[in-house]
Design a protein around this motif. Structure first.
Motif, short mmCIF file in Angstrom:
data_model
loop_
_atom_site.label_atom_id
_atom_site.label_comp_id
_atom_site.label_asym_id
_atom_site.label_seq_id
_atom_site.Cartn_x
_atom_site.Cartn_y
_atom_site.Cartn_z
N TYR A 386 31.91 11.17 -3.52
CA TYR A 386 32.69 11.26 -2.27
C TYR A 386 31.82 10.83 -1.08
CZ TYR A 386 36.02 13.54 0.98
OH TYR A 386 36.93 13.82 1.97
N LYS A 460 39.93 10.98 1.08
CA LYS A 460 39.95 11.92 -0.04
C LYS A 460 39.83 11.14 -1.34
CE LYS A 460 42.49 15.90 -1.84
NZ LYS A 460 43.70 16.75 -1.69
N CYS A 470 41.59 6.65 -3.75
CA CYS A 470 41.03 7.02 -2.45
C CYS A 470 42.18 7.10 -1.45
CB CYS A 470 39.99 5.99 -1.99
SG CYS A 470 39.40 6.30 -0.30
#
Length: 585
Positions: A386, A460, A470
């Motif tokens: 991330y 996210k 994504c």
């Protein structure tokens, strides 16, 4: 009941009200179990004495234990499995039942089933408990079946067995009946834990007889792997004695009863009675829509398919343990561009190996090959990916990454003072499409308030149906001055404001720019949203070779985080027609 006892002890020891916890919530279940693993209040989990110890810890006095059981029983009704069992007894298919329960649900189920049969065909059971063990002896001596024997007593009796001291010794007459019945019949154990040493000892004594359990022994449990050692040892002894023995795995008593009722021939009245009491099935057949999928309307997702993501990172071992925030501070102090995740004395990293080693020299780092990344299983790996993805999106784009514990985001960077003409044109060219669809400046100051703002996206990274996506959610970031953040914030909260992982300041004292922000987005409808999503997708995926790199390292310098992101956002079409699609407005 043991779950309820543990919850009461947990609340008592931690000075909590039982209203503050939810014993049906897995989070609270894990907290309670963790508490008892750290303390010695109760025996270890699944210990044979755990239930008795918990019951006695909550209700030390026998009269209180009887009252608890009485209250619990007053709320009970026979379940599907007990209705099946009652019908088997009423239909003459089950001669003898031993139970460690105090409730009268089996007797009630038998009584309900008997009322459906003519008097001449009814089988009325003899119910015997500790205070009435002579009844069980009479049934045994006269073969007056059926018999329901309550080994731990009946809830209406004074003598019931709950605690360790009470369960140490079985009533001699009840023990005699249990042993003698085991010499005459086979036996099926359903849902019995085997925690009672006195009962298990009595059953073991049967094995010394000439023909124990002549029709076999079947132990029904949810899983063979969860049997207590005492039960496993007993079953091995039974097998060595030449008895036919089997472990039957079945999730619940109701499921077992449903399987039994399919193979047993019951009178029609009893069969209908049982089937009418079935619980509603969780899975029911439905008609699958057969109409062709419509071409429109089409829903566009603000999400990009991640076609490929890093599978390994650099593994480093440390001489002393650390945390991810502490490691990032060391990297920041040395101006080392790297992305790390710490796990005790190990670090997974993307970046230049030698630069990372120098920056973390105080921790004694050593290269230790690579470590596999599986974001679907390991939280630290998902966090590392991330962080790397957000960093990769910001590289060579006029975007600033904002890494926060509550969620990462990217915001458009504002021009710096004295920025040269070449960089100004570069910025304007990259952001031209985004500026056109917003139809307003991408950064500036909030009217009246004067707070700086920038357009941005929340990001996210998540896996859906085995594919990584994504998601990006456009929003307007407003930078609040410190004085606004501090207003209305308590002393404790002020101490947290320096922590980069805390929630945005507006969560503490409101959002002074909230009205302006809502008004800014209120007039943007589907057409404008579609254009904004398209422009952001173009900006985030515009690369020369189709790869999005976090650091763009030289070959051999270290391990880089390289992603391959689809340029096309997710789309969804309706699977069937709905009258809502025919609306005129």
């Amino acid at each position: 009941m043991i779950r309820d006892f543990k919850a009461q002890i947990f609340c008592r020891e931690n000075k909590l009200s039982k209203r503050e916890i939810d014993t049906g919530d897995q989070v609270w279940i894990d907290r309670i179990d963790s508490f008892f693993r750290r303390t010695s209040i109760l025996p270890p989990e699944n210990d044979p004495t755990e239930y008795a110890a918990a019951f006695e810890a909550v209700y030390p006095q026998p009269r209180h234990r009887r009252q608890y059981i009485d209250d619990a029983i007053s709320k009970g009704t026979p379940c599907f499995g007990q209705k099946v069992l009652g019908s088997l007894v009423a239909g003459g298919k089950a001669d003898c039942i031993f139970t460690t329960n105090f409730d009268p649900l089996i007797e009630e189920a038998v009584q309900s089933a008997n009322t459906l049969l003519p008097v001449a065909r009814q089988c009325r059971p003899t119910v015997a408990a500790i205070d009435s063990a002579d009844r069980a002896m009479r049934c045994l001596n006269e073969s007056g079946w059926p018999l329901v024997a309550k080994l731990h007593g009946d809830y209406q009796e004074i003598a019931i067995k709950n605690t360790g001291s009470e369960l140490e010794k079985q009533d001699e007459r009840m023990r005699h009946v249990l042993v003698e019945v085991s010499k005459r019949f086979g036996m099926v154990f359903v849902g019995y834990s085997g925690r009672d040493a006195s009962v298990m000892e009595a059953l073991s004594s049967v094995l010394t007889e000439r023909s124990p359990f002549p029709n076999g022994l079947y132990w029904v449990a949810s899983s063979a792997s969860r049997l207590l050692p005492a039960v496993t040892d007993f079953l091995l002894q039974v097998q060595r004695a030449g008895v036919d023995v089997a472990i039957v795995e079945c999730a619940t008593f109701d499921e077992l009863a449903a399987d039994v009722i399919r193979t047993v021939d019951l009178p029609a009245e009893l069969f209908d009675h049982v089937m009418n009491g079935r619980p509603n099935p969780r899975l029911v057949p439905v008609d699958v829509p057969t109409a062709e999928a419509r071409a429109f309307p089409v829903l566009r997702y603000s999400a990009l398919l991640v076609e490929a993501l890093p599978s390994v990172a650099r593994r480093m071992t440390l001489a002393q343990s650390t945390t991810s925030p502490a490691a990032r501070e060391l990297l920041k102090a040395q101006k080392c561009r790297a992305i790390v995740a710490a796990n005790g004395r190990e670090i997974a990293a993307f970046g230049n190996d030698q630069e990372i080693l120098r920056a973390l020299s105080s921790l004694g780092p050593k290269l230790a090959g690579t470590i596999a990344l599986d974001g679907s299983k390991d939280g630290w790996a998902l966090g590392l990916l991330y962080d790397a993805l957000v960093t990769a999106f910001s590289r060579r784009r006029p975007l600033i990454p904002r890494l926060r514990h509550a969620g990462h985001s990217l915001i458009i960077s504002t021009p710096r003072e004295g920025e040269d003409e070449h960089r100004r044109k570069w910025r304007a060219g990259i952001l031209r499409e985004l500026r056109d669809v917003y139809q307003s400046p991408l950064s500036g100051s909030v009217p009246v308030l004067g707070f700086p703002y920038s357009e941005g996206v929340f990001l996210k990274l998540e896996q859906i149906d085995g594919r990584w996506w994504c998601g990006f959610d456009p929003y307007t970031y407003v930078e609040l001055p410190r004085s606004e953040i501090n207003s209305g914030v308590g002393q404790l909260d002020r101490g947290l404001l320096g922590d980069p992982l805390v929630a945005p300041a507006e969560r503490y004292s409101g959002d002074p720019a909230g009205d302006w922000r809502r008004e800014r987005w209120a007039q943007r409808y589907n057409k404008q949203w579609a254009a904004i999503i398209h422009a952001w997708a173009r900006l985030l995926t515009n690369t020369s070779d189709g790869e999005t790199k976090a650091l763009d390292l030289e070959d051999g310098a270290g391990i880089d985080a390289v992603f391959r992101i689809s340029e096309v956002t997710g789309w969804s079409r309706p699977s069937h027609h709905h009258r809502y699609f025919d609306r005129k407005k």
